[in-house]
Scaffold this active site. Structure first.
Site: not given
Length: 1487
Positions: A471, A474, A643, A648
């Site tokens: 991630c 983070r 979010w 992405e």
């Protein structure tokens, strides 16, 4: 960032051991003064003391302050202390994580032994050669000053500080790599000379190796310091009988440039450039800094061989246990033994951490990761032969099957979680920690499982996100909102919770991170699962020609939905229904309401045709397929959302070849040449799609972040993690964005991938593991038509249920939104308001009510909604039960660097796109939404100060105001102001947390906000055998102690006399109180005595006569409350003890516990109207309860009491249960102690003015406590306790001058002052005493003879230097006040407080204190200061503890002051916009 919270200082006595010293590892930090403890040696002096924890700082050594010393000098003081001598350390204790400062010199080093093999090695190397210089520096580096050490370490990590050819001058990466290669060769030379090996072995939790540790100790002389530690490495093949060699290595200096050498066995998580400057990332680390290896039969000589000396161990201490897990801080004793070079042994010896050096290729800066040693054994698939860094779903990172864990493994992980949680709140090895660990183990032994507390669950969920190596976002881990849905048992309950989650997370576009956690796995056959990969996703329709419409990633779940009877519309962006299974049952379908799904139509800022593509995407990325692994418990259903990062959607979802693949269509629209890749048409089109996504989301007001910003924030997060935890797991393949990778800083940062727990894990798809119970579903191909019809009926039922259960959905959410109501009070009014507020919010939130003194400030960072109701005491001080809370907040602020403060209201607003950035740093309270209501009185110059302080400091620490602070004036409109604020803050909170408007309206129409809370049948009185005896002093004090939360003791009045003259119409009492023989009085002159008074007997009898259903008033009764609860078979309830009052008689309750003389609040009048049988009386009471202006006028004119109301409204008949539950508590009264404990041992003297006045209507009112003192018999019991007043004590330096100003009874504390000075002068005949001047004011000399004779004796005895008396009513002379006397002596006053640095004390009512303050300011100005300088000097005196105030509350005697201030309050209420201009910083409520 979680900042440390200063919990105060502690004294620790240690004895320095010849071998382990003090048993502590220290480091320097810029955020906390002194030496910070970063490690403890098991069995060392610090560990055995039980008083030293990680994060504590040493501020003085044997009385020597080291906070101003440089790091090396402070270490020298510690090192040079003699062995076996007792040593006293002063330490600052901290809670919360320690400093995020990068570790500096992290160990107190021991010199290398004279006969060390490494020392002997240097004899055979050219002393002037660069190679030798490097080895010498690495092996004998000394403790350096802070800055030097940082430079030294940086140079070690990047390029050595010596020349190899022209490498240093040219400074290219290629030349630096040559330097590193030289060091690798040097390392091999060291190995071959000492150990006979040249092969570098690296290991870490990211690799397929396991550790077993065997250390053999040998006593050595004092010059060698530590023992030699050997670490035995066994490859997996050894355990299986594979005849591989066994290796052992030294633990030596960790901060060396050798760590940068390239391993021959490297394991990269991503294919990398083969150029020298882009050296491959090795996820395995050498066992020691030199990478040495001892091959079998060629190792070190036996420990008894000559010259086998110890090698110094450095850095923070880690220990390896049997399974290879490394623990930070406290070391653990080795349990396994083995043979090393033929010598068996088992020794609890420490070994240093083995860091992984990670280089940033772009900046040349390297960091060291030691956190990987806490990683899960065999957590990734990489081994010495192969790397699986690019695998999408590595097998070892996926939970296969549904079998539950082995009990032993669950126990181990549960113990680790409990330890980790209590370490995070700095409660390691406390009784609570041990009790919780025992509780968990007992539950596992008895039931095979255990339940995480809500705090542990929240901590685990946040930490799992923090540990997620894939991630990039983070940095927001601490802001995660955790919804506990473990109570859910059905798919309908899951559906409701998920809808609530979507509503909360979407938040009208301002996305909030959240996770909903459903019940955990039990036996593997009753799992809860969300079958959808994402909560919101688009369907995929397979076409006969093999093409698809929709999102190909959802082909499998779309097929499952269709088998269950769902039929989509066939569009590209059809939202899939939720597929949920509960308790192992077959899944069910649930449509997500359209109003919950926020979707964004995609447009382009430059290309209008982009909108014609018909593209859209949903705002909330909520992953639903992961498993939450926490403390050995597996939560198989835990949807989580953050979010979006723009790439992405644009790069992966829309442009991936296996997804929507719109890249060619966009390129054609852009008229790009797509026939050849040389034109980079894909790259151009991809950029424009990304621009469109970012533009569309920002235009729609939906949170999104671009990949460059996300990469920058991750780098900041990584630096913080390395500083706070020693590392940051990172999967380079996933962290680097899928677009413009090398343009982002993460591309050039080496990372090491490993697995930590708690964690989020991949798990097999539920349609693979689920065992269908419905055979028709298993044979869906044959009976698809029947199943579709069945599902259609179910959809209609569900749609109907949604309409009827919308309130149930909201209620399910509100049960999980935590709200804490804090209060601090002296008079009890704040508590009354706080209880009312708690009752209101409890209808919409999971609310708890806590007094500030009972609140653990560690919980602050885990709060969601915090509401504060408070007053202020004294000269801007918090109430007594709010002091510890205020000090903790102040400590949190002091621990932060100044640049992190958020000050004022002009702070830049954070936009949706900015909200993910690290604006303001990681402030400790960024998760909190809060609001403050402050009680005060504008009769004081500083209005609502403590409330303003809390509002400001919570904002500075990162909190978000859900509603701006409100205040209530005790003189006018306080109850109405509170009612308005409580309504507004409820509305704002419901909007903030997406609570349904219908529920909000239901709550606002409840009795609490309408002024009614009493309900018949809720309370009852239960009698018990035996009579209650008010004369039982111990029982009475015990009951009062339980009510007020203080330890009250019985005092007896032994003397009372009137200090006023015979002709005076007023009474001022001198009271001598004798303590009980079993109670020792401990007080200091200036402290207060808190007295719990009694209502008069006539008042009590008058009330008893009007009670309707009162039992025998002298028989013990207990109050019980009916608590309703719900069960599956219907609502039930039970009677429980109402703990507000202890069991007692009704007479005792009215006499000692209940306040019947304070004017009742409108809410109480509204309840009283219910008991009035006369219609006109009922109407009058209702009018007073509803009309705030009428109520204020009535209260001001009549000063109503409960007996007065019963007299004016004779039709009222009160139930005894109403009286005992609704009346406020009778609060203690505070009086300054008028005696010195050394002159009058076992006694306390008070000076009390008897309060008696007439209202405008002519009724006589008396003060409760003063009239009780005036009428009580000698020998009666006075329940009381000493309340310290540390800001009103005599100066510690007796040579400083003291000025005391106290008119009237303000002289009370100064009598204790001069008595104490008298005792000190009798004990010490020297002249080392400063002047003590008294300024006393009274009306007439013949009437006000307060301690006149004693003052004369003290002047003669030298205790008092001068005494000035101001007479304000003396016939024949002008009025004189203490302010006038100060002006007359302004030269002397200026000399004492400015030139001599003396102390200034004021005791009296607020108006006098304000006048005195203005007078002193005038004196400073007339003596040469500017007005600004005078104001600044007075503030500085107050901050330095030289300006002291002990101020009375506005009592009913000061009617003229009250009347004037009330008129001001009325004007402010009529013009609310002006209220802020009259508000000051402090407020002193009535006492």
């Amino acid at each position: 960032m979680t900042s440390p919270i200063n919990l105060g200082t502690a004294q620790v006595d240690l004895v320095k051991d010849p071998r382990t010293g003090f048993g502590a590892i220290v480091r320097s930090t810029s955020q906390k003064p002194g030496l910070e403890v970063s490690g403890l040696l098991k069995g060392g002096a610090a560990d055995n003391s039980g008083k030293v924890q990680l994060g504590d700082t040493i501020t003085s050594i044997q009385g020597v302050d080291i906070t101003h010393l440089q790091y090396s000098a402070a270490v020298d003081v510690l090192q040079k202390f003699p062995i076996n001598k007792p040593l006293r350390l002063t330490m600052n204790k901290y809670a919360g994580l320690g400093s995020e400062e990068e570790p500096k010199a992290v160990a107190i080093r021991t010199p290398i032994g004279q006969h060390s093999p490494l020392r002997r090695l240097s004899a055979g190397i050219n002393m002037r050669s660069p190679s030798h210089l490097a080895i010498r520096r690495d092996l004998s580096i000394q403790v350096l000053p802070d800055q030097e050490n940082r430079q030294q370490r940086d140079s070690d990590s990047v390029t050595p500080d010596f020349e190899v050819g022209a490498a240093k001058e040219r400074g290219t990466f290629l030349q630096r790599f040559s330097v590193l290669e030289s060091f690798r060769k040097i390392s091999e030379r060291v190995q071959s000379v000492v150990f006979g090996s040249s092969r570098c072995q690296r290991t870490a939790r990211a690799c397929d190796c396991s550790f077993k540790t065997c250390m053999k100790s040998k006593d050595t002389d004092s010059t060698t310091g530590q023992e030699l530690s050997l670490v035995q490495l066994e490859q997996n093949g050894v355990e299986k009988g594979n005849p591989k060699s066994t290796h052992s290595a030294h633990g030596v200096v960790p901060h060396t440039n050798i760590n940068s050498a390239v391993s021959q066995n490297s394991c990269s998580s991503k294919p990398r450039d083969t150029r020298p400057e882009a050296r491959p990332l090795c996820t395995r680390q050498p066992l020691d800094a030199l990478g040495t290896v001892v091959e079998e039969g060629r190792g070190l000589p036996p420990n008894d061989a000559p010259g086998n000396a110890a090698v110094a161990l450095e850095s923070e201490v880690r220990m390896a246990d049997e399974d290879g897990r490394i623990k930070n801080g406290r070391s653990r004793k080795m349990s396994n033994s083995s043979e090393v070079n033929g010598h068996a042994g088992s020794c609890p010896v420490i070994r240093p951490p083995v860091p992984v050096t990670l280089l940033n290729i772009a900046t040349g800066v390297s960091t060291e990761d030691t956190l990987h040693q806490q990683a899960v054994q065999r957590g990734v698939d990489c081994s010495s032969e192969k790397c699986h860094g690019s695998s999408m779903f590595p097998k070892r990172s996926m939970r296969l099957g549904t079998e539950p864990r082995d009990l032993a493994e669950v126990k181990r992980q549960a113990s680790e979680l409990v330890d980790l949680y209590y370490a995070s709140i700095k409660r390691t090895n406390t009784p609570a920690h041990k009790a919780r660990r025992d509780e968990v183990m007992a539950s596992l032994d008895n039931t095979g499982t255990y339940e995480l507390t809500s705090q542990e669950l929240t901590f685990g969920a946040k930490t799992a996100w923090r540990n997620a190596p894939r991630c990039i976002g983070r940095i927001q881990w601490s802001k995660l909102q955790v919804f506990d849905a473990r109570h859910v048992r059905t798919t309908t309950g899951m559906y409701q919770s998920i809808c609530d989650h979507i509503r909360y997370g979407t938040n009208n576009g301002v996305i909030r991170s959240a996770i909903t956690i459903f019940p955990p796995r039990t036996d593997g056959c009753h799992d809860f699962r969300v079958w959808n990969p994402l909560l919101i996703g688009y369907a995929c329709y397979k076409q006969p020609d093999g093409s698809v419409i929709g999102d190909p990633a959802n082909a499998a779940i779309t097929e499952v939905c269709m088998k269950l009877g769902w039929k989509g519309k066939g569009g590209r962006f059809d939202v899939l229904p939720l597929v949920l299974s509960a308790n192992g049952e077959d899944p069910e379908l649930f449509e997500i309401p359209e109003d919950l799904i926020l979707q964004v139509k995609l447009t382009h800022p430059k290309y209008p045709w982009f909108a014609e593509l018909g593209l859209q995407w949903f705002a909330l990325p909520a992953v639903a397929s992961l498993m939450f692994d926490c403390g050995g418990i597996e939560f198989t259903a835990c949807p989580f959302n953050g979010w979006y990062m723009g790439t992405e959607i644009a790069t992966r979802d829309l442009c991936d070849q296996s997804r929507y693949n719109i890249i060619k269509e966009v390129a054609d629209r852009m008229c790009l040449h797509t026939g050849t890749p040389v034109t980079l048409w894909k790259d151009q089109a991809l950029v424009e799609v990304n621009i469109a996504v970012l533009h569309s989301f920002q235009e729609a007001g939906v949170t999104i972040v671009d990949h460059h910003t996300a990469a920058e924030t991750f780098m900041h997060h990584m630096r913080r993690e390395v500083a706070t935890r020693g590392g940051c797991p990172g999967d380079w393949v996933w962290i680097v964005p899928p677009m413009s990778g090398s343009l982002t800083p993460v591309f050039h940062q080496e990372m090491v991938c490993y697995k930590l727990r708690p964690s989020y894990e991949y798990q097999e798809a539920p349609w693979i593991t689920h065992k269908w119970k419905n055979r028709q579903i298993a044979q869906v191909e044959r009976k698809s038509k029947e199943k579709k019809e069945k599902k259609k009926i179910r959809f209609r039922d569900i749609a109907r249920a949604i309409r009827f259960t919308s309130n149930m959905m909201t209620t399910a959410l509100t049960r999980r939104i935590k709200c804490t109501v804090l209060f601090a009070t002296e008079t009890g009014k704040s508590e009354i308001f706080a209880r009312s507020l708690s009752g209101i919010f409890n209808k919409a939130f999971d609310t708890r009510l806590v007094c500030m003194e009972d609140y653990d400030v560690v919980e602050l960072e885990h709060e969601t909604l915090l509401l504060i109701v408070t007053s202020t005491f004294g000269s801007g001080d918090p109430p007594d039960n709010g002091k510890t809370f205020a000090e903790a907040l102040d400590g949190m602020v002091r621990s932060l660097p100044e640049e992190m403060f958020r000050t004022g209201e002009n702070v830049k607003k954070i936009t949706h796109s900015q909200s993910i950035q690290d604006i303001g740093g990681a402030l400790p309270l960024e998760n909190i939404r809060f609001s403050v209501f402050a009680l005060g009185s504008r009769a004081y110059p500083d209005y609502c100060g403590f409330g303003h302080y809390l509002d400001g400091i919570l904002y500075q620490l990162g909190g978000e105001r859900v509603l701006k602070m409100a205040d209530g004036d005790a003189l006018c409109g306080q109850d109405d102001a509170f009612r308005q604020w409580s309504n507004q803050v409820l509305q704002a909170s419901c909007q903030q947390f997406c609570i349904d408007d219908g529920l909000y309206k239901e709550v606002t129409q409840s009795s609490d906000l309408q002024g009614h809370s009493w309900q018949e049948g809720v309370f009852r009185l239960v009698t018990s055998e035996g009579l209650d005896s008010p004369d039982a002093d111990g029982e009475l004090c015990k009951g009062l102690s339980a009510i007020h939360g203080k330890t009250l003791a019985p005092y007896r009045i032994t003397e009372r006399r009137n200090l006023q003259g015979n002709n005076s119409g007023r009474r001022t009492l001198f009271l001598r109180l004798q303590s009980d023989k079993d109670h020792v009085i401990t007080h200091v002159p200036g402290d207060h005595l808190s007295v719990s008074p009694a209502n008069s007997e006539s008042t009590v009898n008058e009330i008893l006569a009007r009670l309707d259903d009162c039992p025998d008033p002298d028989r013990t009764v207990a109050v019980e409350e009916f608590k309703p609860c719900s069960e599956p078979w219907g609502p039930i309830g039970k009677w429980v003890r109402y703990k507000r009052l202890p069991p007692c008689s009704v007479r005792t309750a009215i006499t000692w516990y209940l306040d019947v003389t304070t004017p009742p609040v409108p809410k109480l009048l509204a309840n009283l109207s219910c008991f009035a049988t006369d219609a006109s009386e009922k109407a009058k009471l209702e009018e007073l309860a509803k009309d705030e202006n009428a109520y204020d006028d009535w209260k001001h004119e009549t000063a109503p009491t409960i007996p007065y109301i019963l007299q004016k409204f004779p039709s009222i008949r009160l139930p005894a249960s109403f009286l005992l539950t609704q009346l406020p508590l009778l609060m203690p009264r505070f009086y300054s102690i008028s005696s010195s404990p050394e002159l009058h041992k076992g006694e306390v003297h008070l000076t009390v003015a008897v309060v008696e006045y007439r209202t405008k209507g002519g009724a006589v009112r008396k003060g409760v406590c003063s009239s009780w003192f005036d009428t009580m018999a000698i020998g009666c019991v006075v329940p009381a306790y000493v309340r310290p007043a540390p800001r009103f004590h005599l100066p510690a330096d007796r040579s400083l001058p003291v000025i005391m100003v106290g008119p009237g009874t303000g002289i009370a504390p100064f009598r204790g002052f001069w008595q104490q000075r008298y005792v000190e002068r009798q004990r010490d005949n020297s002249n080392n005493f400063g002047d003590m001047h008294l300024y006393f004011g009274c009306r007439q000399k013949s009437h006000d003879k307060l301690y006149h004779e004693e003052i004369s004796r003290m002047r003669l005895g030298g205790a008092l230097s001068k005494a000035f008396v101001a007479l304000s009513r003396e016939p024949g002379i002008p009025k004189m006040y203490v302010q006038d006397l100060l002006r007359e002596n302004k030269a002397e006053v200026y000399r004492d407080i400015v030139e001599k640095g003396g102390h200034f004390y004021v005791c009296g009512d607020i108006s006098m204190a304000a006048d005195v303050n203005r007078t002193i300011k005038t004196i400073l100005i007339e003596s040469g200061m500017t007005e600004d300088d005078a104001v600044s000097y007075l503030k500085q005196m107050s901050r330095n503890g030289r300006y002291h105030e002990d101020i009375f509350g506005v009592t009913l005697r000061t009617s003229e002051v009250t009347a004037i201030k009330r008129q001001i309050s009325l004007q402010i209420l009529r013009t609310p916009s002006d209220a802020s201009s009259t508000s000051s910083l402090m407020d002193i409520p009535e006492v």
